[in-house]
Design a protein around this motif. Structure first.
Motif, short mmCIF file in Angstrom:
data_model
loop_
_atom_site.label_atom_id
_atom_site.label_comp_id
_atom_site.label_asym_id
_atom_site.label_seq_id
_atom_site.Cartn_x
_atom_site.Cartn_y
_atom_site.Cartn_z
N ASN A 3 17.84 126.82 7.21
CA ASN A 3 18.11 125.33 7.71
C ASN A 3 16.77 124.44 7.48
O ASN A 3 15.51 124.64 7.95
CB ASN A 3 18.16 125.45 9.35
N TYR A 4 17.02 123.64 6.08
CA TYR A 4 15.71 122.84 5.95
C TYR A 4 15.84 121.39 6.52
O TYR A 4 16.93 120.76 6.29
CB TYR A 4 15.89 122.62 4.02
N ARG A 5 14.79 121.34 7.08
CA ARG A 5 14.49 119.78 7.75
C ARG A 5 13.19 119.13 7.29
O ARG A 5 12.47 119.84 7.00
CB ARG A 5 14.50 120.09 9.24
N ASN A 6 13.34 118.10 7.09
CA ASN A 6 12.33 117.26 6.74
C ASN A 6 11.65 116.29 7.96
O ASN A 6 12.12 115.30 8.22
CB ASN A 6 12.76 116.12 5.52
N PHE A 7 10.74 116.78 8.64
CA PHE A 7 9.98 116.34 9.75
C PHE A 7 9.10 115.39 9.18
O PHE A 7 8.46 115.71 8.47
CB PHE A 7 9.81 117.38 10.61
N ASN A 8 8.77 114.15 10.02
CA ASN A 8 7.85 113.35 9.63
C ASN A 8 6.44 114.08 10.43
O ASN A 8 6.42 114.68 11.17
CB ASN A 8 8.11 112.17 10.26
N ARG A 9 5.34 113.70 9.89
CA ARG A 9 3.98 114.15 10.35
C ARG A 9 3.91 113.42 11.79
O ARG A 9 4.10 112.38 12.03
CB ARG A 9 2.72 113.72 9.54
N VAL A 10 3.45 114.19 12.82
CA VAL A 10 3.04 113.60 14.15
C VAL A 10 1.59 113.33 14.36
O VAL A 10 1.11 112.26 14.95
CB VAL A 10 3.51 114.60 15.21
N THR A 47 0.05 106.84 15.33
CA THR A 47 1.10 105.95 15.54
C THR A 47 0.53 104.55 15.55
O THR A 47 1.23 103.64 14.90
CB THR A 47 1.78 106.24 17.17
N LEU A 48 -0.68 104.36 16.08
CA LEU A 48 -1.39 102.93 16.06
C LEU A 48 -1.57 102.50 14.60
O LEU A 48 -1.31 101.28 14.30
CB LEU A 48 -2.60 103.24 16.73
N SER A 49 -1.77 103.60 13.54
CA SER A 49 -2.20 103.17 12.15
C SER A 49 -0.90 102.65 11.65
O SER A 49 -0.94 101.89 10.90
CB SER A 49 -2.74 104.21 11.42
N ASN A 50 0.17 103.47 11.96
CA ASN A 50 1.49 103.09 11.48
C ASN A 50 1.66 101.64 11.93
O ASN A 50 2.29 100.93 11.06
CB ASN A 50 2.70 103.96 11.67
#
Length: 122
Positions: A3-10, A47-50
């Motif tokens: 199961n390949y998933r592309n998670f974003n960096r947290v 999250t703030l930098s995004n």
């Protein structure tokens, strides 16, 4: 079958792991807001930098640009719903002025810490 998933960096690690001022500031924030580990601060930083990056790119566009109006209103709505900004601050400039303590103040654990007395006090 995998199961390949592309998670974003947290969260994102700091570039300099042993910078004294940053370490002291993070340790102070961990104690003040009751954080479990410094990774929670790094998550808020990401999250703030995004959000700030999005606001900076939108501020370069003219005010009548369709993308600025659409994405800008979505970003401001998200900040208002999460409680980062008050309702009278309806400009993208205020998103740039957000800091890590502004976001940490809105954590449920922090809100409960400041509003309700602990069971030991009674």
């Amino acid at each position: 079958m995998r199961n390949y998933r592309n998670f974003n960096r947290v969260y994102k690690n700091p570039r300099r792991p042993f910078e004294r001022e940053r370490l002291e500031k993070e340790l102070r924030m961990c104690g003040q807001y009751g954080l479990r580990c410094k990774r929670e601060i790094w998550r808020v930083n990401l999250t703030l930098s995004n959000m700030r990056r999005t606001a900076r790119t939108l501020l370069t566009l003219p005010e009548t640009h369709e993308r600025r109006q659409l994405e800008g209103s979505a970003l401001l709505r998200r900040c208002h719903n999460l409680g980062f900004l008050e309702s009278d601050k309806d400009q993208l400039d205020y998103v740039l002025s957000l800091t890590v303590p502004d976001i940490l103040e809105r954590r449920l654990q922090t809100c409960l810490l400041y509003t309700s007395p602990s069971p030991r006090d009674s």
